[in-house]
Design a protein around this motif. Structure first.
Motif, PDB file in Angstrom:
ATOM      1  N   CYS A   1       8.094 -38.140 -16.595  1.00 19.71           N
ATOM      2  CA  CYS A   1       7.781 -38.866 -15.372  1.00 19.71           C
ATOM      3  C   CYS A   1       7.677 -40.351 -15.706  1.00 19.71           C
ATOM      4  O   CYS A   1       7.073 -40.714 -16.728  1.00 19.71           O
ATOM      5  CB  CYS A   1       6.455 -38.342 -14.812  1.00 19.71           C
ATOM      6  SG  CYS A   1       5.876 -39.135 -13.316  1.00 19.71           S
ATOM      7  N   ASP A   2       8.262 -41.183 -14.885  1.00 18.37           N
ATOM      8  CA  ASP A   2       8.190 -42.633 -15.064  1.00 18.37           C
ATOM      9  C   ASP A   2       7.561 -43.261 -13.824  1.00 18.37           C
ATOM     10  O   ASP A   2       7.747 -42.763 -12.714  1.00 18.37           O
ATOM     11  CB  ASP A   2       9.585 -43.224 -15.272  1.00 18.37           C
ATOM     12  CG  ASP A   2      10.233 -42.714 -16.539  1.00 18.37           C
ATOM     13  OD1 ASP A   2      11.232 -41.982 -16.432  1.00 18.37           O
ATOM     14  OD2 ASP A   2       9.719 -43.024 -17.627  1.00 18.37           O
ATOM     15  N   TYR A   3       6.862 -44.349 -14.014  1.00 16.10           N
ATOM     16  CA  TYR A   3       6.280 -45.036 -12.866  1.00 16.10           C
ATOM     17  C   TYR A   3       6.545 -46.529 -12.982  1.00 16.10           C
ATOM     18  O   TYR A   3       6.838 -47.051 -14.060  1.00 16.10           O
ATOM     19  CB  TYR A   3       4.778 -44.740 -12.740  1.00 16.10           C
ATOM     20  CG  TYR A   3       3.924 -45.166 -13.905  1.00 16.10           C
ATOM     21  CD1 TYR A   3       3.772 -44.329 -15.010  1.00 16.10           C
ATOM     22  CD2 TYR A   3       3.262 -46.383 -13.902  1.00 16.10           C
ATOM     23  CE1 TYR A   3       2.976 -44.712 -16.083  1.00 16.10           C
ATOM     24  CE2 TYR A   3       2.456 -46.766 -14.965  1.00 16.10           C
ATOM     25  CZ  TYR A   3       2.323 -45.930 -16.059  1.00 16.10           C
ATOM     26  OH  TYR A   3       1.535 -46.309 -17.119  1.00 16.10           O
ATOM     27  N   THR A   4       6.463 -47.199 -11.865  1.00 15.41           N
ATOM     28  CA  THR A   4       6.789 -48.628 -11.858  1.00 15.41           C
ATOM     29  C   THR A   4       5.581 -49.514 -11.595  1.00 15.41           C
ATOM     30  O   THR A   4       5.588 -50.683 -11.960  1.00 15.41           O
ATOM     31  CB  THR A   4       7.867 -48.933 -10.796  1.00 15.41           C
ATOM     32  OG1 THR A   4       7.391 -48.494  -9.518  1.00 15.41           O
ATOM     33  CG2 THR A   4       9.177 -48.217 -11.118  1.00 15.41           C
ATOM     34  N   ASN A   5       4.555 -48.962 -10.986  1.00 16.43           N
ATOM     35  CA  ASN A   5       3.411 -49.773 -10.577  1.00 16.43           C
ATOM     36  C   ASN A   5       2.394 -49.860 -11.722  1.00 16.43           C
ATOM     37  O   ASN A   5       1.769 -48.865 -12.084  1.00 16.43           O
ATOM     38  CB  ASN A   5       2.765 -49.147  -9.339  1.00 16.43           C
ATOM     39  CG  ASN A   5       1.738 -50.050  -8.690  1.00 16.43           C
ATOM     40  OD1 ASN A   5       1.136 -50.891  -9.351  1.00 16.43           O
ATOM     41  ND2 ASN A   5       1.530 -49.875  -7.410  1.00 16.43           N
TER      42      ASN A   5
ATOM     43  N   GLY B   1      -3.951 -45.559  -8.024  1.00  8.65           N
ATOM     44  CA  GLY B   1      -4.510 -46.808  -8.503  1.00  8.65           C
ATOM     45  C   GLY B   1      -5.324 -47.426  -7.391  1.00  8.65           C
ATOM     46  O   GLY B   1      -5.097 -47.134  -6.224  1.00  8.65           O
ATOM     47  N   VAL B   2      -6.242 -48.285  -7.735  1.00  3.02           N
ATOM     48  CA  VAL B   2      -7.147 -48.847  -6.740  1.00  3.02           C
ATOM     49  C   VAL B   2      -6.376 -49.566  -5.641  1.00  3.02           C
ATOM     50  O   VAL B   2      -6.700 -49.466  -4.462  1.00  3.02           O
ATOM     51  CB  VAL B   2      -8.146 -49.807  -7.398  1.00  3.02           C
ATOM     52  CG1 VAL B   2      -9.011 -50.476  -6.350  1.00  3.02           C
ATOM     53  CG2 VAL B   2      -9.011 -49.048  -8.392  1.00  3.02           C
ATOM     54  N   THR B   3      -5.310 -50.227  -5.989  1.00  5.58           N
ATOM     55  CA  THR B   3      -4.575 -50.989  -4.972  1.00  5.58           C
ATOM     56  C   THR B   3      -3.768 -50.093  -4.058  1.00  5.58           C
ATOM     57  O   THR B   3      -3.260 -50.541  -3.042  1.00  5.58           O
ATOM     58  CB  THR B   3      -3.627 -52.008  -5.619  1.00  5.58           C
ATOM     59  OG1 THR B   3      -2.711 -51.307  -6.472  1.00  5.58           O
ATOM     60  CG2 THR B   3      -4.390 -53.033  -6.413  1.00  5.58           C
ATOM     61  N   GLN B   4      -3.637 -48.828  -4.410  1.00  8.69           N
ATOM     62  CA  GLN B   4      -2.902 -47.906  -3.552  1.00  8.69           C
ATOM     63  C   GLN B   4      -3.740 -47.450  -2.377  1.00  8.69           C
ATOM     64  O   GLN B   4      -3.262 -46.742  -1.516  1.00  8.69           O
ATOM     65  CB  GLN B   4      -2.489 -46.653  -4.353  1.00  8.69           C
ATOM     66  CG  GLN B   4      -1.378 -46.907  -5.335  1.00  8.69           C
ATOM     67  CD  GLN B   4      -0.099 -47.289  -4.639  1.00  8.69           C
ATOM     68  OE1 GLN B   4       0.347 -46.641  -3.717  1.00  8.69           O
ATOM     69  NE2 GLN B   4       0.510 -48.369  -5.069  1.00  8.69           N
TER      70      GLN B   4
END
Lengths: 114, 114
Positions: free
Chosen positions: A23-27, A94-97
């Motif tokens: 799994c890859d993520y960008t954020n 994440g908190v910003t989500q």
């Protein structure tokens, strides 16, 4: 904008061998990651999680590895069993989500062959 | 104990009709989520409730979609004037409300718009 990506739609593994799902993520603000398992006609069930302060978390046959610099996580299942055949989703928050929103990948269908 | 219950399990409706999907969360779970999974896609966040209020409804695709939660328990997702692109599995989940508490999913409602 796919923030969480599972680039392998399917994976086939022989019983008893190791299954590795990626799994890859960008954020870069994601700080908590989870894996869910889903059988047909059922809802996903929680499998294992990892916080960004760790690079490894183990629970029985399941281990999740996190590489923050590469924005990559993986789920290892060893030894693989026929009952592990399912669709696996990785998820991140994440908190910003927004405090509670989980962002899911597209899923990888794992098939364990006897 | 009882898990998350969703009804109906399947719903076939004609384009243009309104539908209402119901979710009964796990008793004591303060947080409730709606996701949907279209064919071949991952889980798409729709809305999140904490108690009866919805701090994050950013995932609702259009104003045809609405959701409410009453008594801090049961939630209904309403889709007005359904379109064929609304066809998907709608999944409800609940949790204890802490950001790192795993989500417990129901088995979903499969909506087919003809």
């Amino acid at each position: 904008d796919q923030q969480v990506k599972q680039n392998s739609p399917s994976l086939s593994v022989q019983e008893g061998r190791i299954s590795i799902l990626n799994c890859d993520y960008t954020n870069s603000m994601f700080d908590y990651f989870l894996w869910y398992k889903k059988y047909p006609a059922e809802g996903p069930t929680f499998l294992i999680s990892i916080s960004s302060i760790k690079d490894k978390n183990e629970d029985g046959r399941f281990t999740v590895f996190l590489n923050k610099s590469a924005k990559h996580l993986s789920l290892h299942i060893v030894p693989s069993q026929p009952g592990d055949s399912a669709v696996y989703f990785c998820a991140a928050s994440g908190v910003t989500q927004g405090a509670q929103k989980l962002v899911f990948g597209q899923g990888t269908r794992l098939t364990i062959n006897p | 104990g009882a898990g998350v219950s969703q009804s109906p399990s399947n719903k076939v409706t004609e384009k243009g009709k309104d539908v209402e999907l119901r979710c009964d969360p796990i008793s004591g779970h303060t947080a409730l989520y709606w996701y949907r999974q279209s064919l071949g896609q991952g889980l798409e966040f729709l809305i999140y409730f904490q108690g009866n209020s919805a701090p994050d409804k950013s995932g609702l695709p259009s104003d045809r979609f609405s959701a409410e939660r009453t008594g801090g328990s049961v939630s209904t997702l309403t889709i007005q004037r359904t379109q064929q692109e609304d066809s998907a599995v709608y999944l409800c989940a609940s949790s204890l409300g802490d950001r790192r508490s795993p989500l417990h999913f129901g088995n979903g409602t499969r909506l087919t718009v003809t």
